[in-house]
Structures are given as structure tokens and as C-alpha cells.
Design a protein around this motif. Structure first.
Motif, mmCIF file in Angstrom:
data_model
loop_
_atom_site.group_PDB
_atom_site.id
_atom_site.type_symbol
_atom_site.label_atom_id
_atom_site.label_comp_id
_atom_site.label_asym_id
_atom_site.label_seq_id
_atom_site.Cartn_x
_atom_site.Cartn_y
_atom_site.Cartn_z
ATOM 1 N N GLY A 54 21.929 -51.542 -13.283
ATOM 2 C CA GLY A 54 22.513 -52.876 -13.399
ATOM 3 C C GLY A 54 23.968 -52.899 -12.982
ATOM 4 N N GLN A 55 24.725 -51.862 -13.342
ATOM 5 C CA GLN A 55 26.121 -51.776 -12.927
ATOM 6 C C GLN A 55 26.233 -51.696 -11.405
ATOM 7 O OE1 GLN A 55 27.134 -48.537 -15.904
ATOM 8 N NE2 GLN A 55 29.100 -49.591 -15.721
ATOM 9 N N GLU A 56 25.390 -50.886 -10.792
ATOM 10 C CA GLU A 56 25.405 -50.773 -9.327
ATOM 11 C C GLU A 56 25.031 -52.100 -8.674
ATOM 12 O OE1 GLU A 56 26.615 -48.328 -7.412
ATOM 13 O OE2 GLU A 56 27.232 -47.504 -9.342
ATOM 14 N N ALA A 57 24.047 -52.789 -9.245
ATOM 15 C CA ALA A 57 23.654 -54.092 -8.709
ATOM 16 C C ALA A 57 24.799 -55.093 -8.828
ATOM 17 C CB ALA A 57 22.410 -54.608 -9.435
ATOM 18 N N MET A 58 25.514 -55.072 -9.954
ATOM 19 C CA MET A 58 26.651 -55.985 -10.129
ATOM 20 C C MET A 58 27.759 -55.666 -9.128
ATOM 21 S SD MET A 58 27.520 -58.703 -11.815
ATOM 22 C CE MET A 58 26.896 -58.840 -13.461
ATOM 23 N N ARG A 59 28.014 -54.385 -8.868
ATOM 24 C CA ARG A 59 29.004 -54.009 -7.845
ATOM 25 C C ARG A 59 28.590 -54.538 -6.475
ATOM 26 N NH1 ARG A 59 28.779 -49.040 -10.711
ATOM 27 N NH2 ARG A 59 30.614 -48.823 -12.019
ATOM 28 N N ALA A 60 27.294 -54.458 -6.171
ATOM 29 C CA ALA A 60 26.800 -54.972 -4.893
ATOM 30 C C ALA A 60 26.982 -56.486 -4.810
ATOM 31 C CB ALA A 60 25.325 -54.596 -4.712
ATOM 32 N N VAL A 61 26.707 -57.183 -5.901
ATOM 33 C CA VAL A 61 26.901 -58.635 -5.943
ATOM 34 C C VAL A 61 28.373 -58.970 -5.697
ATOM 35 C CG1 VAL A 61 26.921 -60.642 -7.491
ATOM 36 C CG2 VAL A 61 24.924 -59.152 -7.408
ATOM 37 N N ILE A 62 29.262 -58.278 -6.380
ATOM 38 C CA ILE A 62 30.697 -58.529 -6.245
ATOM 39 C C ILE A 62 31.138 -58.352 -4.797
ATOM 40 C CG2 ILE A 62 32.965 -57.543 -6.826
ATOM 41 C CD1 ILE A 62 31.805 -57.133 -9.710
ATOM 42 N N LYS A 63 30.707 -57.263 -4.183
ATOM 43 C CA LYS A 63 31.077 -56.989 -2.786
ATOM 44 C C LYS A 63 30.501 -58.049 -1.850
ATOM 45 C CE LYS A 63 31.051 -53.371 0.667
ATOM 46 N NZ LYS A 63 30.597 -52.031 1.036
ATOM 47 N N GLU A 64 29.237 -58.370 -2.043
ATOM 48 C CA GLU A 64 28.573 -59.342 -1.170
ATOM 49 C C GLU A 64 29.214 -60.730 -1.257
ATOM 50 O OE1 GLU A 64 24.092 -60.972 -0.762
ATOM 51 O OE2 GLU A 64 24.318 -58.813 -0.985
ATOM 52 N N VAL A 65 29.684 -61.088 -2.440
ATOM 53 C CA VAL A 65 30.310 -62.392 -2.637
ATOM 54 C C VAL A 65 31.697 -62.447 -1.985
ATOM 55 C CG1 VAL A 65 31.249 -63.909 -4.438
ATOM 56 C CG2 VAL A 65 28.998 -62.950 -4.697
ATOM 57 N N GLY A 66 32.318 -61.275 -1.822
ATOM 58 C CA GLY A 66 33.641 -61.236 -1.216
ATOM 59 C C GLY A 66 34.752 -60.934 -2.197
ATOM 60 N N LEU A 67 34.379 -60.526 -3.412
ATOM 61 C CA LEU A 67 35.368 -60.135 -4.406
ATOM 62 C C LEU A 67 35.515 -58.615 -4.372
ATOM 63 C CD1 LEU A 67 34.239 -62.400 -7.383
ATOM 64 C CD2 LEU A 67 36.150 -62.778 -5.813
ATOM 65 N N ARG A 68 36.428 -58.098 -5.174
ATOM 66 C CA ARG A 68 36.608 -56.656 -5.293
ATOM 67 C C ARG A 68 36.872 -56.315 -6.755
ATOM 68 N NH1 ARG A 68 41.150 -58.926 -3.862
ATOM 69 N NH2 ARG A 68 43.147 -58.249 -4.676
ATOM 70 N N PRO A 98 26.530 -67.044 -5.396
ATOM 71 C CA PRO A 98 25.287 -66.335 -5.078
ATOM 72 C C PRO A 98 24.909 -65.402 -6.229
ATOM 73 C CG PRO A 98 26.777 -66.310 -3.204
ATOM 74 C CD PRO A 98 27.549 -66.878 -4.369
ATOM 75 N N TYR A 99 23.641 -65.378 -6.550
ATOM 76 C CA TYR A 99 23.065 -64.517 -7.580
ATOM 77 C C TYR A 99 23.377 -64.936 -9.004
ATOM 78 C CZ TYR A 99 22.917 -61.775 -3.354
ATOM 79 O OH TYR A 99 22.739 -61.388 -2.055
ATOM 80 N N LEU A 100 24.170 -65.976 -9.195
ATOM 81 C CA LEU A 100 24.518 -66.363 -10.550
ATOM 82 C C LEU A 100 24.808 -67.852 -10.624
ATOM 83 C CD1 LEU A 100 25.378 -65.566 -13.488
ATOM 84 C CD2 LEU A 100 27.668 -65.172 -12.573
#
Length: 168
Positions: A54-68, A98-100
Motif C-alpha cells: 500500500g505504501q508503494e502504491a501511494m508513492r506511485a499515486v503521488i508521483k503520477e499525480v505530479g506531487l513529490r 486521480p485515484y482519490l
């Protein structure tokens, strides 16, 4: 005391993220200055492959959205490519990205601070918080302990999201 609220995720990451939750709160205010209220989004860590996935998925979401993640604040108003919107109206906040998609009740002082400052400080945590169960009260101490944890802060994405309202 505040209450956590369940959010909805997209199908791609939802099984890994598990239950997504949001909590609104306000910080200390001085008489001279208003500060943006806070909105925290996190997973309970109950995804199909466990908390680490879940942590890895959240990191992927953050990156994909354009945040860091890490230090620094991303101003979403100055970054039009970041697809995050926040509607605040009639005691509710609706966060869409996206995703949320999350909708939660907010206290009057939260809504007032959001309107007066025109923005909300949004924290998207990668660290799960299994104790922040939707619909159950969360004490100020428990919230402060989670949000104040160094691993939570450095692993999260921090952004300032402009507030929009419906005009009648």
C-alpha cells in the motif's frame, strides 16, 4: 476531536491501497493572521498485499499525480498540470484527484479558514494509519502523534490546494 471519513480510490491502485481516509483539522490561529486548514489523506494499510504494498502504491499515486514526497510544499494553484481540486461548500469539503475522491464534513472554523485563506494544506501520507478508522472519533493527541511523526512527515506529499466554491 475529529472524525475520519472514507474516500474512494480508482480500480488500478484501490486493492493495494485498501481503505483511504481523510481527516480535516485546523491549526492554532493568531489574532493577526489566518492559516490554511489541513486535510490529511492516508490508507489504513488494509490493502490486499499488506501495508508495504500500500505504501508503494501511494508513492506511485503521488508521483503520477505530479506531487513529490519529502520536504517542500507544492502550490497546486501555480502548477496547473497537477489535477487536484477542492470544493468547500455548506460544511463539506470535496477533494478530487486521480485515484482519490473524498467528501467529508468540516467544522465551521475549518470552512471559514479555507474561505479566508483561499487554500488548504493537503498532506497525502504514504505511511498507513490503521488506528484512524473511518467514522470513529480521533483524539487531538492521536492525530498530533501520527502527523508529527518524522517518518510520516518526510514520507508524505505536502501541497497547498486552492479552494473553490459554488456560486449561486
Amino acid at each position: 476531536m475529529t472524525f475520519s471519513n472514507t474516500a474512494q480510490g480508482s480500480l488500478q491502485y484501490a486493492p493495494l491501497l485498501g481503505t483511504l481516509t481523510v481527516i480535516p483539522w485546523t491549526g492554532e490561529q493568531s489574532d493577526d493572521e489566518r492559516n490554511p486548514p489541513f486535510l490529511l489523506a492516508y490508507s489504513l494499510g488494509d490493502g490486499c498485499d499488506g501495508a508495504e504494498a500500500g505504501q508503494e502504491a501511494m508513492r506511485a499515486v503521488i508521483k503520477e499525480v505530479g506531487l513529490r514526497t519529502g520536504p517542500g510544499l507544492t502550490d497546486v494553484a501555480a502548477s496547473p498540470a497537477i489535477p487536484i481540486t477542492l470544493l468547500v461548500q455548506a460544511g463539506r469539503a470535496v477533494l478530487t484527484m486521480p485515484y482519490l475522491k473524498a467528501q467529508c464534513a468540516v467544522p465551521p472554523e475549518w470552512e471559514e479558514d479555507a474561505r479566508l485563506t483561499g487554500a488548504v494544506y493537503f498532506i497525502l501520507a504514504t505511511q498507513p494509519w490503521p488506528e484512524g478508522i473511518p467514522g470513529r472519533p480521533v483524539s487531538e493527541e492521536a492525530l498530533r502523534a501520527f502527523v508529527g511523526d518524522e517518518a510520516v512527515l518526510t514520507g508524505a506529499a505536502h501541497s497547498l490546494v486552492p479552494v473553490s466554491t459554488l456560486r449561486g
